[in-house]
Every structure is written in structure tokens, then in C-alpha cells.
Design a protein around this motif. Structure first.
Motif, PDB file in Angstrom:
ATOM      1  N   ASP A 188       0.861  -1.189   0.000  1.00  0.00           N
ATOM      2  CA  ASP A 188       0.000   0.000   0.000  1.00  0.00           C
ATOM      3  C   ASP A 188       0.893   1.232   0.000  1.00  0.00           C
ATOM      4  O   ASP A 188       1.396   1.652   1.038  1.00  0.00           O
ATOM      5  CB  ASP A 188      -0.914  -0.021   1.224  1.00  0.00           C
ATOM      6  CG  ASP A 188      -1.988   1.062   1.163  1.00  0.00           C
ATOM      7  OD1 ASP A 188      -2.032   1.793   0.157  1.00  0.00           O
ATOM      8  OD2 ASP A 188      -2.771   1.167   2.133  1.00  0.00           O
ATOM      9  N   PHE A 189       1.118   1.792  -1.181  1.00  0.00           N
ATOM     10  CA  PHE A 189       1.966   2.968  -1.349  1.00  0.00           C
ATOM     11  C   PHE A 189       1.111   4.183  -1.662  1.00  0.00           C
ATOM     12  O   PHE A 189       0.122   4.092  -2.392  1.00  0.00           O
ATOM     13  CB  PHE A 189       2.965   2.757  -2.487  1.00  0.00           C
ATOM     14  CG  PHE A 189       4.116   1.853  -2.160  1.00  0.00           C
ATOM     15  CD1 PHE A 189       5.352   2.374  -1.823  1.00  0.00           C
ATOM     16  CD2 PHE A 189       3.967   0.470  -2.199  1.00  0.00           C
ATOM     17  CE1 PHE A 189       6.420   1.546  -1.528  1.00  0.00           C
ATOM     18  CE2 PHE A 189       5.017  -0.367  -1.911  1.00  0.00           C
ATOM     19  CZ  PHE A 189       6.254   0.169  -1.569  1.00  0.00           C
ATOM     20  N   ALA A 190       1.495   5.337  -1.135  1.00  0.00           N
ATOM     21  CA  ALA A 190       0.773   6.576  -1.413  1.00  0.00           C
ATOM     22  C   ALA A 190       0.894   6.972  -2.879  1.00  0.00           C
ATOM     23  O   ALA A 190      -0.024   7.582  -3.445  1.00  0.00           O
ATOM     24  CB  ALA A 190       1.296   7.697  -0.512  1.00  0.00           C
ATOM     25  N   ASN A 191       2.017   6.613  -3.508  1.00  0.00           N
ATOM     26  CA  ASN A 191       2.220   6.953  -4.915  1.00  0.00           C
ATOM     27  C   ASN A 191       1.178   6.252  -5.781  1.00  0.00           C
ATOM     28  O   ASN A 191       1.014   5.031  -5.724  1.00  0.00           O
ATOM     29  CB  ASN A 191       3.634   6.537  -5.336  1.00  0.00           C
ATOM     30  CG  ASN A 191       3.976   6.980  -6.745  1.00  0.00           C
ATOM     31  OD1 ASN A 191       3.429   6.474  -7.716  1.00  0.00           O
ATOM     32  ND2 ASN A 191       4.887   7.936  -6.855  1.00  0.00           N
ATOM     33  N   HIS A 192       0.491   7.016  -6.623  1.00  0.00           N
ATOM     34  CA  HIS A 192      -0.617   6.463  -7.402  1.00  0.00           C
ATOM     35  C   HIS A 192      -0.157   5.471  -8.456  1.00  0.00           C
ATOM     36  O   HIS A 192      -0.960   4.662  -8.943  1.00  0.00           O
ATOM     37  CB  HIS A 192      -1.403   7.602  -8.068  1.00  0.00           C
ATOM     38  CG  HIS A 192      -0.671   8.262  -9.201  1.00  0.00           C
ATOM     39  ND1 HIS A 192       0.324   9.209  -9.009  1.00  0.00           N
ATOM     40  CD2 HIS A 192      -0.801   8.091 -10.554  1.00  0.00           C
ATOM     41  CE1 HIS A 192       0.773   9.609 -10.190  1.00  0.00           C
ATOM     42  NE2 HIS A 192       0.119   8.944 -11.130  1.00  0.00           N
ATOM     43  N   LEU A 193       1.122   5.508  -8.827  1.00  0.00           N
ATOM     44  CA  LEU A 193       1.622   4.557  -9.812  1.00  0.00           C
ATOM     45  C   LEU A 193       1.767   3.154  -9.239  1.00  0.00           C
ATOM     46  O   LEU A 193       1.834   2.175  -9.995  1.00  0.00           O
ATOM     47  CB  LEU A 193       2.976   5.040 -10.358  1.00  0.00           C
ATOM     48  CG  LEU A 193       2.942   6.352 -11.147  1.00  0.00           C
ATOM     49  CD1 LEU A 193       4.350   6.814 -11.467  1.00  0.00           C
ATOM     50  CD2 LEU A 193       2.130   6.182 -12.436  1.00  0.00           C
ATOM     51  N   VAL A 194       1.812   3.059  -7.924  1.00  0.00           N
ATOM     52  CA  VAL A 194       1.900   1.760  -7.239  1.00  0.00           C
ATOM     53  C   VAL A 194       0.580   1.472  -6.540  1.00  0.00           C
ATOM     54  O   VAL A 194      -0.110   0.504  -6.847  1.00  0.00           O
ATOM     55  CB  VAL A 194       3.061   1.727  -6.235  1.00  0.00           C
ATOM     56  CG1 VAL A 194       3.160   0.349  -5.600  1.00  0.00           C
ATOM     57  CG2 VAL A 194       4.372   2.119  -6.907  1.00  0.00           C
TER      58      VAL A 194
END
Length: 316
Positions: free
Chosen positions: A166-172
Motif C-alpha cells: 500500500d503505497f501513497a504513490n498512485h503509480l503503485v
């Protein structure tokens, strides 16, 4: 190809060598996988040391000396880093005994995945030995937590991995992947998933003298608004698949296949190691069994044979 959950141990049919760049040092490293006798387990033979003496390092969780940028094991005077992709391959393809000769401080990163190591095992072939294979069977749940992250082992009839990131970056973003560990699924759905990192982190690591061998040839690099690799991703959820690959490799340091389900949320090398330590420290949580007879050999210390057996913090 070794079959899943066979009753006897295996080793390689022949020795095989491969070489590549070390992701941290940026230097060329050569690795040779040698057949080994039954009950030897998996161990590294570190050569090309400054004092001219080789060192043997068991692929065992008790020899882990670093988990920040990758998984590293060592003894006094020698260590080998970035072992997780090779260890995952040996575990997923059911190789129980192997001597790994490496002439540098880290296993080469190859293309950032485990595909080259799968090819090496295929080239060497697999030999079945007469000694019985032993498994660590999960008898009751074990859980560890680290901030918002957690990992746990639970009883399961088989070898299963379930990983969620669960990453904040929308690409992940948030991704989940689970599978019953076997050679076919590992080959088709896991081994080609590459290590990944954020470009901003890579620049900081370069400034500190780390990740000198990292490039778009051996990692997925995530920019501010795009994947920087021209070819894009190999899987739409390549990030979580690589985390599953790492988990298999880190848990391979148990010294035997684990019969149970391993789950992690927002995990990495450190959490994988913490969970394995917690499991094997609790003698009521596991037992040693042999298959197919499934004869239980009891709790207690790990047998002697079992005992000897990325480039950015927590994003490899």
C-alpha cells in the motif's frame, strides 16, 4: 524440474555459473552453483576476500546481518548481500542442497528479477537424492507488527504466500497477490517481477555511495508521474509480485520448506526476517515433518542440516 512436495531431497545435476553487476557496488560479480550432498542444505562460499581465505556462510536466518537495502548474511570477515532472488529460486524450484560460490560481496542483480537464476537451475538440471525431505509445519498462528505493517504465519495444507502492499504513490497504490508456491506458478507469474524503487530515493542512495549498479536495465524506476523504463511493466501488478518473490527468498532462510501460509501487509526484508525469527523462537508454533508419510519428528531445536542450511529501504 523438481516436483512439488516430493518425499526426497534434491540438488543440482551439474554446476552452473552466471555473472552480472552488483546493484550496490556496481562491480562485476560471478556466481557458481554447485551440487551438494544430502543434508548439506544451502550455503554460500565467499571467495576473493582480502585475506585470501574463503569463508563458508550458511543460508540461515541466524546469519542475517542486514535487511535495510536487501537481505545480507555473514560470518566474521565475510558477507554476501542481495541473496533473496537466488534463494527464492532455489526454494520455489525445490532445490534443497546447493553450494553457492560467489567472488564478491553481493549476488549479481541480473535484470532485477529471478529469471536468470531459474534459467541457471534449468541448465544445471535437478538430481533427486535418497534422503527424506523435511518440512517446517506451522502448528499455530504467529504474528509480528511494525508500525502499520504486519506479517503472520498461519496453518495451511501447503506452501502459500499472500502479500499486500500500500503505497501513497498512485503509480503503485494498493496491490495484493497470493499463490500456492510451486515451480510452475513461480516461473509463469513471479520470477520475472523486477525490483523497484523511486527515482528520488535512488538519487539519495547514489549520493551516499549505494546503488551504484542500479539502472533501468535491472530495476523498475518510478518517477514523479510515470514509470521511467521505456518498456514499461511486465505485469500490471509487478510491484506486489516482486514483494512476493522477496518474501519467498527471505523465508527460504528457515532451512526447510514451510508448510503453512505466510501473509504480510506493507512488508519488506526486515519484516520477513522478524516474522521468521518469531516463528522459529516459538517451539510450540511449528514441528518438523516428512512427506508423504507426514511423520512428525517433534518440536525442539532445528535439526543440524536445517540449521546449516534492491536498492531502496523497504521497496525492493
Amino acid at each position: 524440474m523438481a516436483r512439488r512436495r516430493t518425499g526426497t531431497q534434491t540438488t543440482l545435476g551439474n554446476r552452473v555459473s552466471l555473472s552480472g553487476v552488483g546493484v550496490h557496488s556496481g562491480e562485476q560479480v560471478s556466481v557458481t552453483l554447485h551440487p551438494a550432498e544430502a543434508d548439506c542444505g544451502i550455503y554460500f562460499n565467499r571467495t576473493n576476500l582480502e585475506d585470501g581465505r574463503d569463508r563458508e556462510i550458511p543460508a540461515d536466518f541466524r546469519y542475517v546481518n542486514a535487511t535495510d537495502l536487501c537481505t545480507s548474511i555473514g560470518v566474521s570477515g565475510a558477507s554476501v548481500a542481495t541473496i533473496e532472488h537466488l534463494m527464492a529460486t532455489l526454494r520455489a524450484l525445490d532445490i534443497d542442497n546447493c553450494a553457492i560460490e560467489v567472488d564478491g560481496p553481493e549476488v549479481p542483480v541480473m535484470d532485477g528479477s529471478a529469471e536468470a537464476f531459474v534459467d541457471a537451475v534449468d541448465q544445471a538440471g535437478v538430481e533427486h537424492l535418497s534422503a527424506p525431505r523435511r518440512y517446517i509445519r506451522i502448528e499455530r498462528p504467529i504474528r509480528v507488527e511494525m508500525g502499520k505493517s504486519f506479517a503472520e504465519f498461519v496453518p495451511h495444507d501447503g506452501q502459500r504466500i499472500e502479500v499486500e502492499i500500500d503505497f501513497a504513490n498512485h503509480l503503485v497504490g494498493r496491490q495484493a497477490f497470493g499463490f500456492d508456491v510451486c515451480g510452475k506458478v513461480f516461473r509463469d507469474e513471479v520470477c520475472r517481477a523486477r525490483t523497484f524503487g523511486f527515482y528520488a530515493d535512488v538519487k539519495n542512495l547514489w549520493a551516499r555511495g549505494f546503488a551504484l549498479g542500479a539502472s533501468l536495465e535491472n530495476a523498475v524506476v518510478i518517477g514523479e508521474d510515470r514509470i521511467m523504463n521505456p518498456e514499461g511493466l511486465r505485469f500490471t501488478d509487478e510491484f506486489v509480485r516482486h514483494k512476493a518473490l522477496d518474501a519467498i527468498g527471505d523465508l527460504a532462510l528457515a532451512g526447510a520448506p514451510i508448510l503453512g501460509c505466510y501473509r504480510s501487509y506493507r512488508g519488506g526484508h526486515k519484516l520477513n526476517h522478524m516474522a521468521l525469527q518469531a516463528l522459529l523462537a516459538d517451539r510450540d508454533a511449528w514441528s518438523i515433518v516428512e512427506l508423504p508419510a507426514r511423520r512428525e519428528t517433534g518440536h525442539g531445536e532445528l535439526p543440524a542440516a536445517l540449521a546449516a542450511a534492491a536498492f531502496g529501504p523497504d521497496v525492493s
